[in-house]
Design a protein around this motif. Structure first.
Motif, PDB file in Angstrom:
ATOM      1  N   MET A 171       0.843  -1.177   0.000  1.00 61.59           N
ATOM      2  CA  MET A 171       0.000   0.000   0.000  1.00 61.59           C
ATOM      3  C   MET A 171       0.887   1.239   0.000  1.00 61.59           C
ATOM      4  SD  MET A 171      -2.842   1.229   2.786  1.00 61.59           S
ATOM      5  CE  MET A 171      -1.768   1.698   4.104  1.00 61.59           C
ATOM      6  N   ASN A 172       0.565   2.190  -0.845  1.00 61.86           N
ATOM      7  CA  ASN A 172       1.261   3.468  -0.875  1.00 61.86           C
ATOM      8  C   ASN A 172       0.341   4.540  -0.309  1.00 61.86           C
ATOM      9  OD1 ASN A 172       3.572   2.428  -2.167  1.00 61.86           O
ATOM     10  ND2 ASN A 172       2.516   2.480  -4.126  1.00 61.86           N
ATOM     11  N   VAL A 173       0.921   5.492   0.411  1.00 61.07           N
ATOM     12  CA  VAL A 173       0.151   6.600   0.975  1.00 61.07           C
ATOM     13  C   VAL A 173       0.864   7.907   0.657  1.00 61.07           C
ATOM     14  CG1 VAL A 173      -0.835   5.236   2.856  1.00 61.07           C
ATOM     15  CG2 VAL A 173       1.303   6.449   3.215  1.00 61.07           C
ATOM     16  N   SER A 174       0.122   8.995   0.710  1.00 58.31           N
ATOM     17  CA  SER A 174       0.711  10.293   0.400  1.00 58.31           C
ATOM     18  C   SER A 174       1.391  10.944   1.600  1.00 58.31           C
ATOM     19  CB  SER A 174      -0.360  11.237  -0.157  1.00 58.31           C
ATOM     20  OG  SER A 174      -1.333  11.506   0.832  1.00 58.31           O
ATOM     21  N   ALA A 175       1.207  10.404   2.795  1.00 61.81           N
ATOM     22  CA  ALA A 175       1.856  10.981   3.970  1.00 61.81           C
ATOM     23  C   ALA A 175       3.365  10.805   3.849  1.00 61.81           C
ATOM     24  CB  ALA A 175       1.341  10.328   5.246  1.00 61.81           C
ATOM     25  N   ARG A 176       4.109  11.872   4.022  1.00 54.98           N
ATOM     26  CA  ARG A 176       5.575  11.835   3.880  1.00 54.98           C
ATOM     27  C   ARG A 176       6.228  11.099   5.034  1.00 54.98           C
ATOM     28  NH1 ARG A 176       9.973  11.104   2.150  1.00 54.98           N
ATOM     29  NH2 ARG A 176      11.441  12.668   1.439  1.00 54.98           N
ATOM     30  N   ASN A 177       5.623  11.181   6.217  1.00 52.62           N
ATOM     31  CA  ASN A 177       6.191  10.571   7.410  1.00 52.62           C
ATOM     32  C   ASN A 177       5.457   9.281   7.739  1.00 52.62           C
ATOM     33  OD1 ASN A 177       8.112  12.735   8.254  1.00 52.62           O
ATOM     34  ND2 ASN A 177       6.230  13.927   8.223  1.00 52.62           N
ATOM     35  N   VAL A 178       6.190   8.185   7.683  1.00 56.29           N
ATOM     36  CA  VAL A 178       5.640   6.862   7.979  1.00 56.29           C
ATOM     37  C   VAL A 178       6.574   6.212   8.992  1.00 56.29           C
ATOM     38  CG1 VAL A 178       4.988   4.620   7.038  1.00 56.29           C
ATOM     39  CG2 VAL A 178       4.685   6.687   5.650  1.00 56.29           C
ATOM     40  N   PHE A 179       6.058   5.932  10.185  1.00 55.60           N
ATOM     41  CA  PHE A 179       6.861   5.380  11.267  1.00 55.60           C
ATOM     42  C   PHE A 179       6.284   4.046  11.714  1.00 55.60           C
ATOM     43  CE2 PHE A 179       6.911  10.022  11.644  1.00 55.60           C
ATOM     44  CZ  PHE A 179       8.262  10.280  11.531  1.00 55.60           C
ATOM     45  N   LYS A 180       7.063   2.971  11.552  1.00 56.25           N
ATOM     46  CA  LYS A 180       6.640   1.648  12.010  1.00 56.25           C
ATOM     47  C   LYS A 180       7.184   1.431  13.413  1.00 56.25           C
ATOM     48  CE  LYS A 180       6.537  -0.284   7.392  1.00 56.25           C
ATOM     49  NZ  LYS A 180       7.053  -1.294   6.465  1.00 56.25           N
ATOM     50  N   GLY A 181       6.349   0.837  14.261  1.00 55.10           N
ATOM     51  CA  GLY A 181       6.799   0.579  15.617  1.00 55.10           C
ATOM     52  C   GLY A 181       5.845  -0.310  16.375  1.00 55.10           C
ATOM     53  N   LYS A 182       6.011  -0.317  17.687  1.00 52.29           N
ATOM     54  CA  LYS A 182       5.156  -1.094  18.579  1.00 52.29           C
ATOM     55  C   LYS A 182       4.439  -0.156  19.535  1.00 52.29           C
ATOM     56  CE  LYS A 182       7.109  -5.680  18.776  1.00 52.29           C
ATOM     57  NZ  LYS A 182       6.090  -6.279  17.978  1.00 52.29           N
ATOM     58  N   ILE A 183       3.220  -0.508  19.853  1.00 48.65           N
ATOM     59  CA  ILE A 183       2.467   0.264  20.842  1.00 48.65           C
ATOM     60  C   ILE A 183       3.053  -0.044  22.210  1.00 48.65           C
ATOM     61  CG2 ILE A 183       0.214   0.624  21.914  1.00 48.65           C
ATOM     62  CD1 ILE A 183      -1.020  -0.119  19.162  1.00 48.65           C
ATOM     63  N   THR A 184       3.511   1.006  22.896  1.00 50.20           N
ATOM     64  CA  THR A 184       4.128   0.827  24.209  1.00 50.20           C
ATOM     65  C   THR A 184       3.279   1.395  25.346  1.00 50.20           C
ATOM     66  OG1 THR A 184       5.463   2.800  23.726  1.00 50.20           O
ATOM     67  CG2 THR A 184       6.497   0.655  23.384  1.00 50.20           C
ATOM     68  N   ALA A 185       2.238   2.123  25.017  1.00 51.12           N
ATOM     69  CA  ALA A 185       1.318   2.622  26.041  1.00 51.12           C
ATOM     70  C   ALA A 185      -0.025   2.909  25.378  1.00 51.12           C
ATOM     71  CB  ALA A 185       1.853   3.888  26.707  1.00 51.12           C
ATOM     72  N   LEU A 186      -1.085   2.676  26.127  1.00 47.18           N
ATOM     73  CA  LEU A 186      -2.441   2.928  25.641  1.00 47.18           C
ATOM     74  C   LEU A 186      -3.286   3.355  26.824  1.00 47.18           C
ATOM     75  CD1 LEU A 186      -4.663   2.765  23.452  1.00 47.18           C
ATOM     76  CD2 LEU A 186      -4.902   0.353  24.019  1.00 47.18           C
ATOM     77  N   VAL A 187      -3.804   4.582  26.766  1.00 43.62           N
ATOM     78  CA  VAL A 187      -4.652   5.112  27.826  1.00 43.62           C
ATOM     79  C   VAL A 187      -6.036   5.334  27.231  1.00 43.62           C
ATOM     80  CG1 VAL A 187      -5.016   6.970  29.485  1.00 43.62           C
ATOM     81  CG2 VAL A 187      -2.679   6.238  28.922  1.00 43.62           C
ATOM     82  N   ASN A 188      -6.999   4.553  27.700  1.00 44.35           N
ATOM     83  CA  ASN A 188      -8.364   4.664  27.192  1.00 44.35           C
ATOM     84  C   ASN A 188      -9.114   5.778  27.885  1.00 44.35           C
ATOM     85  OD1 ASN A 188      -7.707   1.453  27.055  1.00 44.35           O
ATOM     86  ND2 ASN A 188      -8.827   2.184  25.294  1.00 44.35           N
ATOM     87  N   GLY A 189     -10.031   6.400  27.157  1.00 44.81           N
ATOM     88  CA  GLY A 189     -10.901   7.429  27.704  1.00 44.81           C
ATOM     89  C   GLY A 189     -12.325   7.165  27.276  1.00 44.81           C
ATOM     90  N   ALA A 190     -13.229   8.061  27.620  1.00 40.82           N
ATOM     91  CA  ALA A 190     -14.638   7.886  27.273  1.00 40.82           C
ATOM     92  C   ALA A 190     -14.862   7.992  25.766  1.00 40.82           C
ATOM     93  CB  ALA A 190     -15.482   8.924  28.008  1.00 40.82           C
ATOM     94  N   VAL A 191     -14.153   8.908  25.117  1.00 43.30           N
ATOM     95  CA  VAL A 191     -14.332   9.137  23.687  1.00 43.30           C
ATOM     96  C   VAL A 191     -13.055   8.825  22.908  1.00 43.30           C
ATOM     97  CG1 VAL A 191     -14.841  10.894  21.934  1.00 43.30           C
ATOM     98  CG2 VAL A 191     -16.069  10.904  24.113  1.00 43.30           C
ATOM     99  N   ASN A 192     -11.914   9.283  23.422  1.00 42.85           N
ATOM    100  CA  ASN A 192     -10.634   9.119  22.736  1.00 42.85           C
ATOM    101  C   ASN A 192      -9.670   8.300  23.569  1.00 42.85           C
ATOM    102  OD1 ASN A 192     -11.258  10.735  20.481  1.00 42.85           O
ATOM    103  ND2 ASN A 192     -10.803  12.582  21.639  1.00 42.85           N
ATOM    104  N   ALA A 193      -8.647   7.805  22.899  1.00 40.37           N
ATOM    105  CA  ALA A 193      -7.559   7.098  23.571  1.00 40.37           C
ATOM    106  C   ALA A 193      -6.246   7.747  23.164  1.00 40.37           C
ATOM    107  CB  ALA A 193      -7.555   5.626  23.184  1.00 40.37           C
ATOM    108  N   GLU A 194      -5.277   7.679  24.066  1.00 39.83           N
ATOM    109  CA  GLU A 194      -3.930   8.146  23.783  1.00 39.83           C
ATOM    110  C   GLU A 194      -3.059   6.913  23.555  1.00 39.83           C
ATOM    111  OE1 GLU A 194      -1.753  11.455  26.037  1.00 39.83           O
ATOM    112  OE2 GLU A 194      -0.909   9.602  26.858  1.00 39.83           O
ATOM    113  N   VAL A 195      -2.398   6.873  22.410  1.00 44.37           N
ATOM    114  CA  VAL A 195      -1.595   5.717  22.030  1.00 44.37           C
ATOM    115  C   VAL A 195      -0.158   6.177  21.837  1.00 44.37           C
ATOM    116  CG1 VAL A 195      -1.301   3.848  20.359  1.00 44.37           C
ATOM    117  CG2 VAL A 195      -3.605   4.744  20.834  1.00 44.37           C
ATOM    118  N   GLU A 196       0.767   5.486  22.502  1.00 43.75           N
ATOM    119  CA  GLU A 196       2.183   5.775  22.334  1.00 43.75           C
ATOM    120  C   GLU A 196       2.799   4.668  21.494  1.00 43.75           C
ATOM    121  OE1 GLU A 196       5.276   7.064  25.536  1.00 43.75           O
ATOM    122  OE2 GLU A 196       5.358   4.874  25.327  1.00 43.75           O
TER     123      GLU A 196
END
Length: 142
Positions: free
Chosen positions: A1-26
């Protein structure tokens, strides 16, 4: 798959904080640099996001702001990634600036030529890339 975003970073999720509507993912990428994303809880469920899972962060270059020198103010942008300028290509109006982070990843920004001059950016110049966590789009391998 190709995308137009110039910045593409592959990694692992090291933190996940859930909320009522949104979550913060590191996401920790190769070299140890960390990128924080804010996504909806619906995205957490539909993508199956969890600590330890592989993910990809996409950030369009125009969403990246640049700083040079030592900051004299603090910013609310969660992603503040320091490095040095390794690419500088000027066009008629805008320039593409690549900043190599300590961990080896490169963040690209598109800023005006005037901004490049005002910030004194040149190859080898220390610089910081800033972008909001809400400007990070997450994907997972299919």
């Amino acid at each position: 798959m190709n995308v137009s975003a110039r910045n593409v970073f592959k990694g692992k999720i090291t933190a996940l904080v859930n909320g009522a509507v949104n979550a913060e993912v590191e996401l920790t990428v190769a070299g140890g640099d960390r990128i924080v994303a804010i996504v909806t809880e619906g995205s957490v469920r539909s993508l199956g996001l969890a600590v330890g899972k592989d993910a990809i962060a996409y950030v369009k270059a125009p969403w990246v702001m640049l700083l040079s020198g030592q900051p004299t103010v603090r910013f609310s942008a969660r992603n503040q990634l320091a490095g040095k300028v390794v690419r500088l290509e000027k066009g008629a109006i805008n320039a593409e600036v690549g900043i190599e982070l300590v961990g080896g990843a490169v963040v690209y920004a598109v800023v005006t030529n005037d901004a490049v001059e005002e910030l004194g950016l040149a190859i080898g110049t220390p610089a910081t890339a800033l972008f909001k966590a809400s400007h990070v789009i997450l994907g997972v391998p299919a």
